[in-house]
Design a protein around this motif. Structure first.
Motif, mmCIF file in Angstrom:
data_model
loop_
_atom_site.group_PDB
_atom_site.id
_atom_site.type_symbol
_atom_site.label_atom_id
_atom_site.label_comp_id
_atom_site.label_asym_id
_atom_site.label_seq_id
_atom_site.Cartn_x
_atom_site.Cartn_y
_atom_site.Cartn_z
ATOM 1 N N SER A 109 58.490 26.260 17.334
ATOM 2 C CA SER A 109 59.121 25.101 17.979
ATOM 3 C C SER A 109 60.607 25.335 18.263
ATOM 4 O O SER A 109 61.241 24.546 18.961
ATOM 5 C CB SER A 109 58.927 23.830 17.144
ATOM 6 O OG SER A 109 59.527 23.958 15.878
ATOM 7 N N LEU A 130 62.227 21.547 20.820
ATOM 8 C CA LEU A 130 61.184 20.727 20.194
ATOM 9 C C LEU A 130 61.470 20.594 18.692
ATOM 10 O O LEU A 130 61.296 19.522 18.103
ATOM 11 C CB LEU A 130 59.811 21.380 20.440
ATOM 12 C CG LEU A 130 58.601 20.655 19.841
ATOM 13 C CD1 LEU A 130 58.495 19.220 20.337
ATOM 14 C CD2 LEU A 130 57.320 21.427 20.157
ATOM 15 N N VAL A 147 51.447 17.289 19.981
ATOM 16 C CA VAL A 147 52.071 18.118 18.947
ATOM 17 C C VAL A 147 51.508 17.714 17.580
ATOM 18 O O VAL A 147 51.362 16.528 17.296
ATOM 19 C CB VAL A 147 53.607 17.937 18.951
ATOM 20 C CG1 VAL A 147 54.253 18.681 17.786
ATOM 21 C CG2 VAL A 147 54.201 18.401 20.273
ATOM 22 N N THR A 206 52.399 18.443 13.544
ATOM 23 C CA THR A 206 53.300 19.065 12.566
ATOM 24 C C THR A 206 52.611 19.031 11.202
ATOM 25 O O THR A 206 51.526 18.458 11.063
ATOM 26 C CB THR A 206 54.634 18.302 12.452
ATOM 27 O OG1 THR A 206 54.380 17.053 11.794
ATOM 28 C CG2 THR A 206 55.252 18.050 13.826
#
Lengths: 157, 333
Positions: free
Chosen positions: A61, A25, A74, A76
Motif C-alpha cells: 500500500s 493508500l 480494500v 486490511t
C-alpha cells in the motif's frame, strides 16, 4: 493541496472522503481511517509490511496512490479478524509461535490469506513463494510457513 | 554443475555485559487479593519473548497459573530498571530478578499462612495451583486469594522487590586474560549447501542448530530465536554487507542491502540441549545472540566441502566464489 473525493470499500464498508490527491493508500488507511494495523516499513515496496488486499490481491500500500483505489475494494488486517474473533490464520500464527516482534505479521497474514483463497492446499514451497515479498528479521520464516500450513489444515476441516 | 557440501561450526559465547561491567536487573512482584499477581520489570520485549518467559517464571515461583499474572514491562513510569535487552541477558538476569522478587512476596504470604494453617515454620508450606498447602498434609490448604486478602487486612504488604547482578570479572588490561563472562552458551550448527559452479550462487539446503541454552523456559520461543538467528547468519554469510564510502552508507535500502527472504532461509532444525545452569532461573541461560554465530562459518565450511575454495571475505557472493574457483583452476593448471 488539491483535494478530491475518494470513494472505496474498506473491510466491507463503503467509505467516502475528501482527501489530497498526492497521498498513498497506506497514508489514507493509517492517517485518515486510523487503521494502524497496516505498517509502514521501508516505504519503497521492498518489505511488505504495508501489504493490504486490493480487489483480493496483495499489494504494497506504500506503492499505491490512494486515489487509484477509487471504486475498488480494500481489505486490511482489521478486516480479517478481531481480538475477540481471530481468523483461523491468526490462530495458527499464535499456535505455531510465528510472531516475534510482530511488525511483519499483518502483511504476512494478508499474504497468507490471499494464497489460501487461491490455493487452499499449498506446499511449503508455494507458501514460501507467496510470502517471499514480506520480509521478517526475527523468525527465520520457518514458523510462519508452519503457521500457514496449519491454517490450511484448519480451514480444510 | 551443482555441487553439494556439508560444513560445521561450533561456538561458545559469554552472555551478559561481561568484563566487570555493572549488569543489574530489578523487578517488583505484588500478590493481590484475588490471587493474581503483578510483575513490574524494565525488561523490553522486542519480540524475543521476555514478557512471556518472565511471567512464566513468576507464575512458577508463586505457584499460581500464568493467566493470573499481569506483567508490565519497559514502562519508565512504573517499572524498575532491568538493563538493556542485549547481551543475551534478559532471561538470565531479569529472570533471576523476577524469581527473587516473587520469592520475597511469596515469603510474606507464607509467613502469614503459617499462623493460619498452624505450622511452626514456613519450610513445611508451599503454593501450587493457587493454593497454599502443608507439604506433608496436602489436604490442609487455603487459597492464595483468601490468604492474600486476610494478610492485607492485617496490614501486610505482599510485595517483593529484588535486584540480581550477573557475575563478571574484569580481564587483565595488560594481557587481556581472564574470565570476563558468566555463564557461557555453547552451540554447534551443521549446514548443507549447494554451490552452482557456473553462476557461483550458493543455496543453503538445510541447517541443524544445536544450542545449549541451559533449561528452556519456553521451547517454542527458544526454537524461534534459533531459527531467526540462523536466518540472520545466512544473510551474514551470503548477502549482507554495509558498503561505506567516506562514512556514508552506500546501500541504505532493502533493494541494495539484501536480507534473506522466505525463499533464502532453509529449513532449520533446532536441537535444544538442556543443561541445568545452577545460577540461572530454573536452570536457564540465554539463546539470543549465540543463535546466529555458528551459521556463517558452518556455511563457509560447507562451501569449501562442496567446491574446495575458502572464502575469507564476507559476504560469500557469487562473484567471490567464481573468482576463487577460477584461481583454483589456474593454480591446478
Amino acid at each position: 493541496m488539491e483535494m478530491k473525493k475518494l470513494s472505496l470499500t474498506v473491510n466491507g464498508k463503503l467509505i467516502e472522503r475528501e482527501v489530497p490527491t498526492n497521498i498513498r493508500l497506506l497514508d489514507f488507511l493509517r492517517d485518515y481511517l486510523h487503521l494502524t494495523g497496516t505498517k509502514e516499513g521501508c516505504g519503497e515496496g521492498e518489505c511488505g509490511a504495508c501489504t493490504v488486499l486490493l480487489d483480493g490481491k496483495p499489494v504494497n500500500s506504500c506503492l499505491v496512490m490512494a486515489h487509484s483505489a477509487h471504486g475498488r475494494e480494500v481489505i486490511t488486517i482489521e478486516g480479517i479478524g478481531t481480538p475477540d474473533k481471530l481468523h483461523p490464520i491468526q490462530e495458527a500464527f499464535l499456535e505455531a509461535g510465528a510472531v516475534q516482534c510482530g511488525y511483519c505479521t499483518p502483511g504476512m497474514v494478508l499474504a497468507a490469506y490471499a494464497l489460501l483463497k487461491e490455493n487452499p492446499n499449498p506446499t511449503r514451497e508455494e507458501i514460501k513463494v507467496a510470502i517471499s515479498g514480506n520480509l521478517c528479521r526475527c523468525t527465520g520464516y520457518n514458523k510462519i510457513v508452519d503457521a500457514v500450513e496449519l491454517a490450511a489444515r484448519k480451514e480444510g476441516k | 554443475m551443482k555441487k553439494r557440501g556439508i560444513g560445521m561450526a561450533s561456538i561458545f559465547y559469554g552472555t551478559g555485559y561481561g568484563n566487570g561491567f555493572p549488569d543489574v536487573s530489578s523487578a517488583v512482584v505484588e500478590i493481590h487479593d484475588d490471587g493474581s499477581a503483578t510483575v513490574l520489570t524494565g525488561a523490553a520485549d522486542c519480540g524475543q519473548g521476555s514478557n512471556t518467559v518472565l511471567a512464566q517464571i513468576a507464575a512458577e515461583e508463586l505457584g499460581i497459573p500464568i493467566e493470573k499474572i499481569t506483567l508490565i514491562s519497559a514502562d519508565t513510569d512504573c517499572t524498575p530498571d532491568a538493563g538493556t535487552t542485549a547481551a543475551t541477558r534478559q532471561t538470565y538476569t531479569s529472570g533471576n530478578a523476577v524469581k527473587l522478587a516473587a520469592a520475597k512476596a511469596k515469603k510474606i504470604l507464607l509467613d502469614f499462612a503459617a499462623g493460619v494453617l498452624a505450622v511452626n515454620t514456613i519450610d513445611g508450606l508451599d503454593i501450587k495451583d493457587g493454593y497454599v498447602y502443608v507439604k506433608t498434609f496436602p489436604q490442609k490448604r487455603i487459597s492464595v486469594a483468601e490468604l492474600a486478602s486476610h494478610a492485607r487486612f492485617k496490614g501486610n504488604r505482599l510485595i517483593g522487590e529484588a535486584s540480581f547482578t550477573t557475575h563478571s570479572t574484569m580481564v587483565d588490561p595488560e594481557t587481556g586474560q581472564g574470565a570476563p563472562y558468566y555463564p557461557y552458551a555453547f552451540a554447534t550448527q551443521i549446514a548443507e549447501v549447494e554451490v552452482d559452479t557456473e553462476t557461483g550462487k550458493v543455496e543453503v539446503i538445510r541447517i541443524v542448530a544445536a544450542h545449549d541454552v541451559g533449561r528452556a523456559i519456553n521451547k517454542i520461543a527458544v526454537e524461534g530465536q534459533i531459527q531467526g538467528g540462523v536466518a540472520q547468519g545466512v544473510g551474514w554469510a551470503l548477502t549482507e554487507e554495509v558498503e561505506l564510502k567516506n562514512g556514508q552508507i552506500q546501500n541504505p535500502s532493502f533493494t541494495e542491502y539484501l536480507i534473506p527472504t522466505a525463499l533464502d532461509v532453509p529449513e532449520v532444525t533446532p536441537v535444544i540441549v538442556e543443561t541445568y545452569e545452577e545460577t540461572g532461573p530454573y536452570g536457564a541461560k540465554g539463546v539470543g545472540e549465540p543463535a546466529m554465530l555458528p551459521t556463517m562459518p558452518a556455511i563457509l565450511n560447507a562451501i569449501y566441502n562442496a567446491v574446495g575454495v575458502r572464502i575469507t571475505e564476507l559476504p560469500a557472493t557469487p562473484e567471490k566464489i567464481l573468482k576463487a574457483l577460477k584461481e583454483k583452476e589456474q593454480k591446478n593448471a
